[in-house]
Design a protein around this motif. Structure first.
Motif, PDB file in Angstrom:
ATOM      1  N   LYS A   1       2.215   2.246  -3.424  1.00  0.00           N
ATOM      2  CA  LYS A   1       1.115   2.365  -4.199  1.00  0.00           C
ATOM      3  C   LYS A   1       0.838   3.954  -4.062  1.00  0.00           C
ATOM      4  O   LYS A   1       0.778   4.783  -4.646  1.00  0.00           O
ATOM      5  CB  LYS A   1      -0.096   1.765  -4.046  1.00  0.00           C
ATOM      6  CG  LYS A   1      -1.025   1.337  -5.196  1.00  0.00           C
ATOM      7  CD  LYS A   1      -2.017   0.556  -4.579  1.00  0.00           C
ATOM      8  CE  LYS A   1      -3.001  -0.105  -5.740  1.00  0.00           C
ATOM      9  NZ  LYS A   1      -3.993  -0.967  -5.372  1.00  0.00           N
TER      10      LYS A   1
ATOM     11  N   ALA B   1       3.942   5.851  -5.118  1.00  0.00           N
ATOM     12  CA  ALA B   1       4.282   5.550  -6.206  1.00  0.00           C
ATOM     13  C   ALA B   1       5.094   6.736  -7.077  1.00  0.00           C
ATOM     14  O   ALA B   1       6.290   6.451  -7.812  1.00  0.00           O
ATOM     15  CB  ALA B   1       3.291   5.180  -7.454  1.00  0.00           C
TER      16      ALA B   1
ATOM     17  N   ASN C   1       0.864  -1.282   0.031  1.00  0.00           N
ATOM     18  CA  ASN C   1       0.031  -0.063  -0.013  1.00  0.00           C
ATOM     19  C   ASN C   1       0.914   1.527  -0.078  1.00  0.00           C
ATOM     20  O   ASN C   1       0.358   2.133  -0.761  1.00  0.00           O
ATOM     21  CB  ASN C   1      -0.810  -0.037   1.339  1.00  0.00           C
ATOM     22  CG  ASN C   1      -2.129  -0.912   0.917  1.00  0.00           C
ATOM     23  OD1 ASN C   1      -2.156  -1.379   0.055  1.00  0.00           O
ATOM     24  ND2 ASN C   1      -2.445  -1.413   2.051  1.00  0.00           N
TER      25      ASN C   1
END
Lengths: 389, 132
Positions: free
Chosen positions: A289, A292, A286
């Motif tokens: 993400k 990123a 997570n």
């Protein structure tokens, strides 16, 4: 030349024998001269660390260069072999060695670390227990560690890192590896400390983990099946190890120049790749993400892997990430360099979840002070990145 | 003026309340943690019991995280580590307990041996009981 009826036979025989004697004496002298010059060469080597005269590693290293296929491949590839006119047919004899040196740099693979940084790292104080091989004697040694060894180590790390990046991409960088090997051993191939062995201070459990089917095996196997040129020498180690797992019972298999030292480097980098795959990437999913697009995400990921590599261990490494995962990468990186203490245990000590990262930071500060300018100033602002060629 | 004095008194009071809440959560957590390490040696019961206890432990950690803001507490650091140390047992609870899974759990525990030597030994004992 000799006839049994010859009246001068005795005289001729005498002359012949004295000639042989002369040749033998000359031969002896010749060998003595070679021996003397080799001994002188050994004693004249400048030690980046260790004591002049403690030549065990120099002898081991010279033997590896002439006998080990792994050392030969790497030395050849990185231009560490003998520098003669034959290496450079277009160089003029009058231009001398500097011309050859320049050519060597242009045509061969480049190692990653600046030699000045390796010299500084070699001066880092570690324990004094070192192992001699193949006799496996561990004692208080101070083996002389020379510049050619530093250059060779530089080439081995560079080559195996390239190989690992090609088969198993991970966030660890060459500056990160510089921090690890400086912290663990000061780049000393023969250093032994408790369960830790060699340059990467490998432990039995670390080696076992790499050979487990559900853990590190896939990394080793991907090296073995790789067609990438940078894996040529690494494959020579792995193909053998996949048939029979090496253990620290044969400790020289992880320290001796020629295969052991090289295995130590290969396993330490492969272990980091495996830890990324199995231990850290899954819990950072997570986070990766969310950030990123953050320019420092990779640096944060690398911090997590490096922190888990050291004495703090895997669980502390994971817990440190979990505790700081609310911070964006820039703040996360800074927080990882500070202690994260737990509750005091029955022995009166608290566990520090970032013990390895904080220790690394301290060692970096020590190294920084010993570097020559302008590297010293660059290191102060950039850290180990300043040590890259 | 009074507002400033009132705020100055209020902040330490809140901080004190938060510290005692953290302390209580930590103590409760440790009680459950000890029970988790002493769970049934029955292989079938273990998986279910472990799952329940682990959920309680994680809930207590989440509650603590909510109370400890803005600064991280030593209790929270310890609890995060304690939960991570349980991973070998968590792995065993999610697998069929046999020679292979036991050896895998053992390896995971060994890899945590330097993270917290005391808890490592306690978990080693639990694994030995379950893998007999």
């Amino acid at each position: 030349m000799f006839c049994p009826d010859d009246p001068d036979l005795d005289y001729k025989m005498e002359g012949f024998l004295s000639q042989i004697g002369y040749h033998l004496r000359m031969k002896k002298l010749f060998f003595l001269a070679i021996l003397l010059s080799e001994t002188l060469a050994l004693t004249q080597e400048n030690c980046l660390s260790g004591l002049p005269g403690q030549n065990h590693l120099i002898e081991q290293f010279n033997k590896a260069k002439s006998e080990s296929p792994i050392s030969k491949i790497i030395s050849e590839k990185y231009g560490l072999g003998p520098k003669t006119e034959a290496d450079c047919p277009t160089c003029s004899a009058s231009a001398g060695n500097s011309n050859l040196e320049d050519l060597r740099r242009i045509t061969k693979e480049k190692s990653s670390f600046k030699i000045a940084c390796l010299e500084a790292a070699a001066k880092i104080q570690t324990g004094s227990k070192q192992i001699s091989c193949p006799d496996k004697k561990i004692a208080n040694h101070s083996f002389c560690y020379t510049k050619p060894m530093a250059e060779y180590q530089n080439a081995v790390v560079s080559e195996f890192y390239k190989c690992l990046k090609s088969v198993n991409p991970m966030p660890v960088t060459m500056p990160g590896l510089f921090d690890i090997y400086t912290n663990e051993s000061g780049f000393k191939s023969a250093y032994i400390n408790g369960g830790g062995t060699g340059i990467g201070q490998l432990t039995s459990i670390f080696i076992d983990d790499l050979h487990q089917k559900h853990r590190g095996y896939s990394v080793l196997n991907s090296i073995n099946t790789s067609l990438d040129k940078s894996c040529e020498s690494a494959k020579k180690i792995v193909s053998k190890d996949l048939l029979q797992k090496p253990t620290l019972q044969n400790i020289c298999d992880f320290t001796q120049y020629g295969e052991g030292f090289e295995r130590n480097i290969l396993y330490s980098i492969s272990g980091m790749a495996s830890a990324w795959n199995k231990d850290y990437a899954p819990i950072m999913k997570n986070y990766n993400k969310t950030y990123a697009d953050h320019p420092l995400l990779q640096k944060a990921q690398e911090k997590v892997i490096l922190n888990g590599y050291g004495s703090g261990g895997r669980a502390a490494g994971r817990a440190a990430f979990i505790r700081l995962s609310g911070l964006p990468p820039d703040k996360f990186i800074k927080a990882m360099d500070k202690p994260l203490y737990g509750i005091k245990k029955s022995n009166g000590k608290s566990i520090n979840l970032t013990s390895y990262a904080t220790k690394t930071k301290k060692k970096q500060d020590t190294i920084g002070k010993t570097l020559p300018e302008p590297l010293k100033s660059e290191f102060k602002t950039e850290g180990s990145t300043a040590c890259m060629e | 003026m009074y507002g400033i004095i009132f705020s100055a008194l209020l902040i330490p009071m809140f901080s004190l309340a938060s510290t005692s809440a953290i302390k209580k959560l930590y103590d409760d957590f440790q009680k459950t943690y000890t029970q988790t390490l002493e769970l049934s040696k029955d292989k079938i019961l273990f998986a279910k019991d472990f799952d329940n206890k682990n959920k309680i432990l994680k809930k207590k950690y989440d509650d603590l995280v909510k109370s400890e803001k803005p600064a991280l507490s030593t209790e929270g650091n310890q609890m995060a580590l304690d939960i991570e140390m349980l991973e070998p047992l968590e792995f065993l609870a999610s697998s069929r307990i046999n020679k292979e899974s036991c050896s895998e759990a053992d390896l995971l525990n060994e890899m945590n041996s330097t993270s917290d030597p005391e808890t490592f030994q306690r978990i080693k004992k639990s694994l030995q009981n379950l893998c007999k």
